[in-house]
Motif scaffolding. Structure first.
Motif, PDB file in Angstrom:
ATOM      1  N   UNK A   1       0.854  -1.190   0.000  1.00 53.04           N
ATOM      2  CA  UNK A   1       0.000   0.000   0.000  1.00 53.04           C
ATOM      3  C   UNK A   1       0.888   1.238   0.000  1.00 53.04           C
ATOM      4  N   UNK A   2       1.022   1.875  -1.161  1.00 54.47           N
ATOM      5  CA  UNK A   2       1.975   2.984  -1.283  1.00 54.47           C
ATOM      6  C   UNK A   2       1.653   4.147  -0.363  1.00 54.47           C
TER       7      UNK A   2
ATOM      8  N   UNK B   1      -7.270 -11.411   9.309  1.00 57.12           N
ATOM      9  CA  UNK B   1      -6.358 -11.363   8.159  1.00 57.12           C
ATOM     10  C   UNK B   1      -4.955 -10.928   8.537  1.00 57.12           C
ATOM     11  N   UNK B   2      -4.837 -10.121   9.588  1.00 55.67           N
ATOM     12  CA  UNK B   2      -3.540  -9.545   9.915  1.00 55.67           C
ATOM     13  C   UNK B   2      -3.259  -8.338   9.044  1.00 55.67           C
TER      14      UNK B   2
ATOM     15  N   UNK C   1      -5.336  -7.825   2.711  1.00 56.13           N
ATOM     16  CA  UNK C   1      -5.884  -6.912   3.716  1.00 56.13           C
ATOM     17  C   UNK C   1      -6.281  -5.577   3.082  1.00 56.13           C
ATOM     18  N   UNK C   2      -5.487  -5.111   2.137  1.00 55.32           N
ATOM     19  CA  UNK C   2      -5.747  -3.820   1.508  1.00 55.32           C
ATOM     20  C   UNK C   2      -6.705  -3.893   0.326  1.00 55.32           C
ATOM     21  N   UNK C   3      -6.916  -5.073  -0.233  1.00 57.56           N
ATOM     22  CA  UNK C   3      -7.723  -5.164  -1.461  1.00 57.56           C
ATOM     23  C   UNK C   3      -9.026  -5.938  -1.309  1.00 57.56           C
ATOM     24  N   UNK C   4      -9.150  -6.757  -0.259  1.00 55.78           N
ATOM     25  CA  UNK C   4     -10.334  -7.614  -0.128  1.00 55.78           C
ATOM     26  C   UNK C   4     -11.084  -7.385   1.180  1.00 55.78           C
TER      27      UNK C   4
ATOM     28  N   UNK D   1      -9.139  -1.643   6.139  1.00 58.47           N
ATOM     29  CA  UNK D   1      -8.291  -0.669   5.450  1.00 58.47           C
ATOM     30  C   UNK D   1      -9.013   0.511   4.815  1.00 58.47           C
ATOM     31  N   UNK D   2     -10.326   0.535   4.808  1.00 60.32           N
ATOM     32  CA  UNK D   2     -11.020   1.682   4.221  1.00 60.32           C
ATOM     33  C   UNK D   2     -12.497   1.408   4.084  1.00 60.32           C
ATOM     34  N   UNK D   3     -13.307   2.473   4.121  1.00 68.33           N
ATOM     35  CA  UNK D   3     -14.755   2.245   4.059  1.00 68.33           C
ATOM     36  C   UNK D   3     -15.227   1.872   2.653  1.00 68.33           C
TER      37      UNK D   3
END
Length: 199
Positions: free
Chosen positions: A21-22, A88-89, A95-98, A123-125
């Protein structure tokens, strides 16, 4: 009682996150406040809170039908416990995409009720290209998103507590790393809740 719902970051977790995740390089590492192009309002450092258990929602967006809308009031911190960060950890690509996400209808309801903060243990709404756009949409309405919280399960079912949010005082960044503590009881107590640590 004090419950720490801030993710504890290890060097390995930081390296994994920055590899997947940049934005984790510029204020979006671990538990952070998505301030976007706004200023953090100091009055948001203390907010009454409600946390909804939506951990049973799978394979679809978290929606209005999954919560009790009558509990959503002006100026609240509204949290969503899914168990994602524990399961997921933190830091991996999945974690960032699913991760789970809130439906557009639910987000609109939160904004209409003039809450202050949305808190999530993922990681995001919204995912993908909608992530930043939705964060900005919320910020434009004076509602800010805190991502990557942990231990939110400890707040499910609690009543009359205060959420303390302490972001870093950075300028000209879209994300502010922060510490988030839930204080319960009349005197706050001295017990500190558990931590979420994923290697």
């Amino acid at each position: 009682m004090l419950i720490d719902v801030t993710l504890r970051i290890t060097p390995k977790m930081a390296a994994d996150a920055q590899g997947n995740e940049k934005r984790a390089l510029v204020g979006h590492l671990g538990t952070h406040f998505d301030v976007m192009d706004k200023e953090f309002p100091l009055e948001y450092t203390e907010r009454k809170g409600v946390v909804f258990d939506v951990s049973k929602v799978k394979d679809r967006d978290i929606d209005v039908r999954d919560i009790d809308p009558d509990r959503i009031r002006k100026d609240l911190f509204v949290g969503f416990y899914t168990g994602c960060i524990e399961e997921q950890g933190y830091g991996g690509k999945a974690y960032f995409t699913e991760h789970p996400q809130l439906s557009h209808e639910l987000i609109d309801l939160l904004l209409e009720r003039n809450i202050s903060v949305i808190g999530v243990d993922f990681a995001g709404i919204r995912r993908g290209r909608e992530h930043t756009k939705t964060d900005q949409y919320c910020a434009d309405s004076g509602v800010f998103v805190i991502e990557n919280l942990c231990n939110l399960k400890a707040a499910v079912g609690l009543e009359n507590y205060t959420v303390h949010i302490y972001p870093m005082n950075y300028a000209e960044v879209t994300g502010l790393p922060c510490r988030v503590i839930i204080k319960t009881g009349e005197d706050g107590g001295t017990k500190t809740g558990g931590r979420c640590l994923q290697a």
